[in-house]
Design an enzyme around this catalytic site. Sequence first.
Site, PDB file in Angstrom:
ATOM      1  N   ASP A 252       0.810  -1.218   0.000  1.00 17.23           N
ATOM      2  CA  ASP A 252       0.000   0.000   0.000  1.00 17.23           C
ATOM      3  C   ASP A 252       0.843   1.269   0.000  1.00 17.23           C
ATOM      4  OD1 ASP A 252       0.986  -0.162   2.548  1.00 17.23           O
ATOM      5  OD2 ASP A 252      -0.954  -0.298   3.552  1.00 17.23           O
ATOM      6  N   LYS A 386     -15.567  -1.106   1.752  1.00 15.37           N
ATOM      7  CA  LYS A 386     -14.808  -1.696   0.657  1.00 15.37           C
ATOM      8  C   LYS A 386     -15.825  -2.192  -0.366  1.00 15.37           C
ATOM      9  CE  LYS A 386     -10.916  -2.975   3.622  1.00 15.37           C
ATOM     10  NZ  LYS A 386     -10.165  -4.079   4.285  1.00 15.37           N
ATOM     11  N   LYS A 437      -9.315   6.259   2.616  1.00 10.80           N
ATOM     12  CA  LYS A 437      -8.077   5.550   2.949  1.00 10.80           C
ATOM     13  C   LYS A 437      -7.595   4.867   1.676  1.00 10.80           C
ATOM     14  CE  LYS A 437      -6.712   1.615   5.873  1.00 10.80           C
ATOM     15  NZ  LYS A 437      -7.232   0.637   6.849  1.00 10.80           N
TER      16      LYS A 437
END
Length: 474
Positions: A252, A386, A437
């Site tokens: 990430d 998500k 995020k």
Amino acid sequence: MSVQDYLDKHMLSRKIEDAVNAAVRAKTADPVLFISNHMRKAVPSAITKVKARQILDSRGIPTVEVDLYTNKGMFRASAPSGAPSGMYGAIELRDGDKATYLGNGVSKAVKNINEKIAEAIVGMDPILQNQIDQAMIDLDKTEKKGELGANAILAVSIAACRAGAAEKDIPLYKHIADLAGGGNHVLPVPAFTLISGGKHAGNNLPIREIMILPVGAQTFEEAMQMGSETYHHLKAVVAEKYGPHGCTVVEDGGLAPDITSFKEGLDLVMEAIGRTGYSTKLKLAIDVAATDFCIGSKYDLDFKSPKKSGQNFKSGEEMIEIYKELCREYPIVSIEDPFDKEDWEQVKFFSGLGICQVVGDGLLMSNPKRIERAIQENAYDALVLKVNQLGTVTEAIEVVKMAKDSKWGVVISQRSGETDDSFLADLSVGLATGQIKAGAPCRGERLAKYNQLIRIEEEIGEQASYVGESWRHS
């Protein structure tokens, strides 16, 4: 059929005459372009073709990409992918053939799009997102989309959403807001990953992420500057203390120095923040991902250490004391997944303390039934959204509405396997979630989301609103 018969059958003479009259009234400088655009709008809105393929995500693992066609053009989308979502999230369809991509191929999902989904939705109006998504859900007939694959359904859903925005000739984020019933377009606070650990990194840090939130920025562009500068100062701090090898960048985009404790990582980030001069404008967040090191009812903080002493097991009550101490010593405003995915009692107790935002991911899996239970039992006060755990844009909108109605925060989240698709940026603005995020301010697939938010802010112009200090409830 003669030319005149063709014109008469399709009423083209009348349509062309209407277009010419409109061009005259508009006094356009380019009548040919004007008439062309006018005629295009006269064509009924419909999906004309759907074509899918297998591509690779940011980890080099296959995922699904879709090209969806209408009279307005071609609209592309791809499905992100993460670790298996477990028993509560929607199911990614994988081929399972170990001889090809180690079993991770998605040719079955691609075939389902090209042969089944395409047949079901061609001819549908792309503006009608709910109907398109419901048609795919009905076609699948399983609770978790295991027949067609949530990866197949989601890629088509996102592509259709883009086509719907184009049909209305408005930006994607505005179309999403319309689908959700309207509302303000606010730019979210980005939760930048700075240090990675847990199962996402090869160091001995048990928790998954340490992040910064630029709540004190005045604009999203300024927030990006703060994130980037802090990230690069952290690189320097880590290189000084651990050598260049400590600056390894993981999935990430976070750095993965060889650290073992919460405080060791937090101290590194605080030193980097101190060098930026943004100390009063940055807050911290951590993603514990406690399920990864939960054994029975205990939490093994040394689960990654090759020299485990067996002495670092913590009970749920001891973990709460750790979190309380960390929040006293550091400007932590958000903790994600502080306990195991089935540890409802500890989550409820910790959330009730009101120390910080307590975010649910593993326990909730973006599952509406799990979220509803958590709301009723006052477990958590924010959720990680998500989209691939749900499978459609419509379901994502419904989950955000549920959370907001209960005064929860919402964090639109990346997956470990991302693509250069920037849909999450428009989704966060369209649904005014206040938090996104998308990883570190590093790596192209992460920056695709952040850079799109910069463009959106520029497009909105003076009316643009960065959520800033109101990040919890935008």
